[in-house]
Design an enzyme around this catalytic site. Sequence first.
Site, PDB file in Angstrom:
ATOM      1  N   ASP A 142       5.305   4.662   0.085  1.00 49.97           N
ATOM      2  CA  ASP A 142       5.785   6.026   0.223  1.00 49.97           C
ATOM      3  C   ASP A 142       6.873   6.153   1.271  1.00 49.97           C
ATOM      4  O   ASP A 142       7.581   7.140   1.310  1.00 49.97           O
ATOM      5  CB  ASP A 142       4.621   6.962   0.593  1.00 49.97           C
ATOM      6  CG  ASP A 142       3.749   7.233  -0.620  1.00 49.97           C
ATOM      7  OD1 ASP A 142       4.157   6.803  -1.709  1.00 49.97           O
ATOM      8  OD2 ASP A 142       2.689   7.839  -0.464  1.00 49.97           O
ATOM      9  N   SER A 193       0.840  -1.209   0.000  1.00 51.75           N
ATOM     10  CA  SER A 193       0.000   0.000   0.000  1.00 51.75           C
ATOM     11  C   SER A 193       0.868   1.249   0.000  1.00 51.75           C
ATOM     12  O   SER A 193       2.056   1.201   0.309  1.00 51.75           O
ATOM     13  CB  SER A 193      -0.888   0.010   1.235  1.00 51.75           C
ATOM     14  OG  SER A 193      -0.084   0.275   2.363  1.00 51.75           O
ATOM     15  N   LYS A 194       0.240   2.356  -0.298  1.00 46.74           N
ATOM     16  CA  LYS A 194       0.981   3.608  -0.402  1.00 46.74           C
ATOM     17  C   LYS A 194       1.690   3.939   0.901  1.00 46.74           C
ATOM     18  O   LYS A 194       2.774   4.493   0.905  1.00 46.74           O
ATOM     19  CB  LYS A 194       0.032   4.746  -0.787  1.00 46.74           C
ATOM     20  CG  LYS A 194      -0.057   4.938  -2.286  1.00 46.74           C
ATOM     21  CD  LYS A 194      -0.755   6.232  -2.670  1.00 46.74           C
ATOM     22  CE  LYS A 194       0.108   7.458  -2.611  1.00 46.74           C
ATOM     23  NZ  LYS A 194       1.281   7.469  -3.467  1.00 46.74           N
ATOM     24  N   ARG A 195       1.058   3.562   1.990  1.00 49.62           N
ATOM     25  CA  ARG A 195       1.637   3.872   3.296  1.00 49.62           C
ATOM     26  C   ARG A 195       3.087   3.346   3.378  1.00 49.62           C
ATOM     27  O   ARG A 195       3.974   4.003   3.900  1.00 49.62           O
ATOM     28  CB  ARG A 195       0.775   3.231   4.378  1.00 49.62           C
ATOM     29  CG  ARG A 195       1.224   3.604   5.739  1.00 49.62           C
ATOM     30  CD  ARG A 195       0.218   3.160   6.778  1.00 49.62           C
ATOM     31  NE  ARG A 195       0.962   2.624   7.886  1.00 49.62           N
ATOM     32  CZ  ARG A 195       0.710   1.480   8.464  1.00 49.62           C
ATOM     33  NH1 ARG A 195      -0.278   0.738   8.051  1.00 49.62           N
ATOM     34  NH2 ARG A 195       1.443   1.077   9.461  1.00 49.62           N
TER      35      ARG A 195
END
Length: 472
Positions: free
Chosen positions: A247, A242-244
Amino acid sequence: MTPRVRFAPSPTGYLSIGNVRTALFNWIFARHEGGKFLLRIEDTDKERSKKEYEESIIDGLTWLGIDWDEEPERQSDRLAIYEKYLKRLLDEGRAYFCFCTPDELEAERQAQLSQGLQPKYGGRCRSIPKEEAARRAEKESHVIRFKMPSHTVSFTDLVRGKVTFDLDLMGDIIIAKGLDAPLYNFAVVIDDEEMAITHVIRGEDHLSNTPKQIAMQEVLGFKTPVYAHLPLILGPDKKKLSKRYLDASLKDFKERGYLPEAMLNFMVLLGWHPTVDKEIVSMDEAVKDFNFKKVQKSGAVFNQEKLEWLNAYYLKNLPADVLAKQIAPFIPPEWVKDEKKFKEVVDLEKERLRHLPDLKELAGFFFALPDYQPSLLIWKGAPKSVIADNLSFVANVVRGIPNHERWSRDAIEKYIMSVAAEKGRGEVLWPLRVALSGKDASPGPVEILYILGKEESLRRIETALGKLDLLQ
Ligand code: GLU
């Protein structure tokens, strides 16, 4: 032939964990084989590439101890080389100028989609005569496309085994936006050849680029390197990370106080397993043991708890002086002035650390006594007078630890414990510990006495006695 591998990040953002894992696997493979690990900065995207990101890539690799063997290459320094090859492809009719506008391309795409076809460029500009195209290219906006052959391409991937792609499905890809503006798939082919790269180890997201690159290698008469595509990194739910997490860059982990040792150990297990299954793997072991047979095809799950566990493990097990250096950026600089004291504090507290900055919260009292409520000094309903008497008594004992007995842990323990045995453990050790730390939880009083030293310890006991006086 000694293997030559490269890590080829684009400086368009901070290094992600996926990128660093790629760097690490390349580096480990090179070290295992006694080969060379090279760094190539892929900065052909002029708008998105930034010096700041390039510097953070270098800093991040350096922080981890991933070192490279030759001067790094930068694609923006190599434009003349790409131009030479672009001209050659154009001359040989293996590439051509394309003048189709974005609107025309979009219309073509929509038409293909509505017929249920996989969209690809139909090749309209292929047939423009070479001289005419060259003339138009001087004035009209254009791109350069590679004439994709229509056969299939197979290669044996070190992780995935035999992989076959049908080039016919790819269409004539854009390889440059102009003679001085090469794009990724083309520049990589030129660089891998010119840098004599033998093995291309990179993330699975690049798998579909490989047949395109092989097609160009064949046309240019280049050697095809061996490929190894590392498994995707998946989130805890086994879906794409996921982006969490995506990123979260290496820089973020560093700033949150993870150790390089923990990050390396964590990343080496993202898709690889040592021969003897275990969780704690040093880089020396990984280099010795590395084998692509132990790299999995299926996605590698990013397990945050494992990272936390590894970080705590390395915090606990690193020698205090190594750890002290790592902690230094996270704490007030004056704590480090007395190096010996700081090291002792680190050594004492390291078992309780989860992240490097935790020391600030845990060990602040060593450097300044926090204010605390006098009632904290009272052990389980013991009368205030008993607590005060005990503290005074301990103060005398501490003051009297003879000079010929070194201020050592053992000596302090011997004296304090004999007082505790005589007057009650809780009634002595609790108020003493609170007096020394000002906190309801801390290491034991002997450890603190030892680190604070006689004078400071006595001062703190005096402060505690003063507080008890105020207590009703
Ligand atoms: N610049 C590409 C990336 O950052 C490199 C891919 C490759 O290794 O060929 O993903």
